[in-house]
Scaffold this motif. Sequence first.
Motif, PDB file in Angstrom:
ATOM      1  N   THR A  39       0.843  -1.214   0.000  1.00 57.48           N
ATOM      2  CA  THR A  39       0.000   0.000   0.000  1.00 57.48           C
ATOM      3  C   THR A  39       0.870   1.251   0.000  1.00 57.48           C
ATOM      4  O   THR A  39       0.602   2.212  -0.742  1.00 57.48           O
ATOM      5  CB  THR A  39      -0.923   0.008   1.237  1.00 57.48           C
ATOM      6  OG1 THR A  39      -1.751  -1.156   1.209  1.00 57.48           O
ATOM      7  CG2 THR A  39      -1.789   1.260   1.263  1.00 57.48           C
ATOM      8  N   ALA A  40       1.907   1.258   0.824  1.00 53.38           N
ATOM      9  CA  ALA A  40       2.801   2.410   0.905  1.00 53.38           C
ATOM     10  C   ALA A  40       3.522   2.646  -0.425  1.00 53.38           C
ATOM     11  O   ALA A  40       3.650   3.784  -0.883  1.00 53.38           O
ATOM     12  CB  ALA A  40       3.822   2.210   2.024  1.00 53.38           C
ATOM     13  N   MET A  41       3.984   1.569  -1.070  1.00 53.36           N
ATOM     14  CA  MET A  41       4.701   1.706  -2.334  1.00 53.36           C
ATOM     15  C   MET A  41       3.784   2.241  -3.440  1.00 53.36           C
ATOM     16  O   MET A  41       4.199   3.045  -4.273  1.00 53.36           O
ATOM     17  CB  MET A  41       5.296   0.363  -2.758  1.00 53.36           C
ATOM     18  CG  MET A  41       6.392  -0.169  -1.846  1.00 53.36           C
ATOM     19  SD  MET A  41       7.792   0.975  -1.603  1.00 53.36           S
ATOM     20  CE  MET A  41       7.351   1.736  -0.025  1.00 53.36           C
ATOM     21  N   LYS A  42       2.528   1.803  -3.421  1.00 56.26           N
ATOM     22  CA  LYS A  42       1.579   2.301  -4.425  1.00 56.26           C
ATOM     23  C   LYS A  42       1.250   3.769  -4.179  1.00 56.26           C
ATOM     24  O   LYS A  42       1.093   4.545  -5.127  1.00 56.26           O
ATOM     25  CB  LYS A  42       0.311   1.444  -4.416  1.00 56.26           C
ATOM     26  CG  LYS A  42       0.537   0.077  -5.057  1.00 56.26           C
ATOM     27  CD  LYS A  42      -0.677  -0.814  -4.943  1.00 56.26           C
ATOM     28  CE  LYS A  42      -0.411  -2.165  -5.624  1.00 56.26           C
ATOM     29  NZ  LYS A  42      -1.482  -3.144  -5.390  1.00 56.26           N
ATOM     30  N   ARG A  43       1.146   4.151  -2.923  1.00 59.27           N
ATOM     31  CA  ARG A  43       0.940   5.573  -2.604  1.00 59.27           C
ATOM     32  C   ARG A  43       2.141   6.391  -3.055  1.00 59.27           C
ATOM     33  O   ARG A  43       1.998   7.479  -3.627  1.00 59.27           O
ATOM     34  CB  ARG A  43       0.713   5.752  -1.102  1.00 59.27           C
ATOM     35  CG  ARG A  43      -0.642   5.276  -0.595  1.00 59.27           C
ATOM     36  CD  ARG A  43      -0.726   5.404   0.917  1.00 59.27           C
ATOM     37  NE  ARG A  43      -0.623   6.787   1.360  1.00 59.27           N
ATOM     38  CZ  ARG A  43      -0.340   7.145   2.617  1.00 59.27           C
ATOM     39  NH1 ARG A  43      -0.120   6.211   3.536  1.00 59.27           N
ATOM     40  NH2 ARG A  43      -0.272   8.417   2.940  1.00 59.27           N
ATOM     41  N   MET A  44       3.335   5.877  -2.782  1.00 62.79           N
ATOM     42  CA  MET A  44       4.556   6.563  -3.186  1.00 62.79           C
ATOM     43  C   MET A  44       4.583   6.743  -4.709  1.00 62.79           C
ATOM     44  O   MET A  44       4.888   7.828  -5.224  1.00 62.79           O
ATOM     45  CB  MET A  44       5.784   5.771  -2.743  1.00 62.79           C
ATOM     46  CG  MET A  44       7.102   6.396  -3.187  1.00 62.79           C
ATOM     47  SD  MET A  44       8.545   5.356  -2.851  1.00 62.79           S
ATOM     48  CE  MET A  44       8.321   4.091  -4.105  1.00 62.79           C
ATOM     49  N   ASP A  45       4.249   5.676  -5.439  1.00 59.27           N
ATOM     50  CA  ASP A  45       4.261   5.733  -6.905  1.00 59.27           C
ATOM     51  C   ASP A  45       3.251   6.750  -7.423  1.00 59.27           C
ATOM     52  O   ASP A  45       3.522   7.480  -8.386  1.00 59.27           O
ATOM     53  CB  ASP A  45       3.947   4.344  -7.465  1.00 59.27           C
ATOM     54  CG  ASP A  45       4.062   4.305  -8.976  1.00 59.27           C
ATOM     55  OD1 ASP A  45       5.113   4.732  -9.503  1.00 59.27           O
ATOM     56  OD2 ASP A  45       3.106   3.851  -9.634  1.00 59.27           O
ATOM     57  N   SER A  46       2.091   6.809  -6.775  1.00 64.32           N
ATOM     58  CA  SER A  46       1.063   7.755  -7.189  1.00 64.32           C
ATOM     59  C   SER A  46       1.534   9.199  -7.016  1.00 64.32           C
ATOM     60  O   SER A  46       1.397  10.034  -7.923  1.00 64.32           O
ATOM     61  CB  SER A  46      -0.213   7.521  -6.381  1.00 64.32           C
ATOM     62  OG  SER A  46      -1.183   8.493  -6.699  1.00 64.32           O
ATOM     63  N   PHE A  47       2.114   9.508  -5.859  1.00 62.72           N
ATOM     64  CA  PHE A  47       2.618  10.863  -5.620  1.00 62.72           C
ATOM     65  C   PHE A  47       3.812  11.170  -6.525  1.00 62.72           C
ATOM     66  O   PHE A  47       3.978  12.311  -6.972  1.00 62.72           O
ATOM     67  CB  PHE A  47       3.011  11.040  -4.148  1.00 62.72           C
ATOM     68  CG  PHE A  47       1.844  11.311  -3.247  1.00 62.72           C
ATOM     69  CD1 PHE A  47       1.155  12.509  -3.323  1.00 62.72           C
ATOM     70  CD2 PHE A  47       1.416  10.358  -2.333  1.00 62.72           C
ATOM     71  CE1 PHE A  47       0.066  12.766  -2.494  1.00 62.72           C
ATOM     72  CE2 PHE A  47       0.326  10.594  -1.507  1.00 62.72           C
ATOM     73  CZ  PHE A  47      -0.348  11.810  -1.581  1.00 62.72           C
ATOM     74  N   ASN A  48       4.622  10.166  -6.790  1.00 62.74           N
ATOM     75  CA  ASN A  48       5.759  10.382  -7.687  1.00 62.74           C
ATOM     76  C   ASN A  48       5.278  10.733  -9.090  1.00 62.74           C
ATOM     77  O   ASN A  48       5.838  11.621  -9.744  1.00 62.74           O
ATOM     78  CB  ASN A  48       6.640   9.134  -7.741  1.00 62.74           C
ATOM     79  CG  ASN A  48       7.857   9.330  -8.607  1.00 62.74           C
ATOM     80  OD1 ASN A  48       8.764  10.082  -8.271  1.00 62.74           O
ATOM     81  ND2 ASN A  48       7.892   8.679  -9.753  1.00 62.74           N
TER      82      ASN A  48
END
Length: 205
Positions: A39-48
């Motif tokens: 979940t954290a990695m997908k959030r990170m990718d979205s903000f990136n």
Amino acid sequence: MENSNTMSKSAVKISSDLLSNPLCEQDEEFLDMVTALDTAMKRMDSFNQEKVNQIQRTVIEPLKKFGSVFPSLNMAVKRREQALQDYKRLQSKVEKYEEKEKTGPVLAKLHQAREELRPVKDDFEAKNKQLLEEMPRFYSSRLDYFQPSFESLIRAQVVYYTEMRKIFGDLTEQLDRPGQTDEQRERENEAKLSELRALSIVADD
């Protein structure tokens, strides 16, 4: 930006691969940890991706547009240089006739040379005046043009890293075991690694 995208996508792939690992089916605690990571990695990718899109719109594209001005600017300088060469050539021709004895044919050629010189001189002076007026304005306006792009770049980075701090802070809270220090985690990992090395199926290095 390409490196940032690659790193972000790689992090998402790692967490997705971990989710499909058989360990997640066998250990509910491990599944919870990997799910939180995913979940954290997908959030990170979205903000990136949001950061990359914003930088593309407000920094990369304006820089390309600014660069597109240079061909026409260079052409204006070349036209001015050509006009100067024509002006010098005809001016030299006039001066040559002015130095000769003032006979009828010479005076006629001098008059013709001056007539040829006049529009060429006017053309050069017009092109030269335009460059002298516009080049300083172009040069001084570059900061006004670039400043919004740099502000946007800084703002995008601030928003991104603020969100990253929150995402990984939340992740740490979910994964962290209360009261355990980094040194204790390191000793625990070393102990488990020692157990693995002691297995007979592990070859000695």
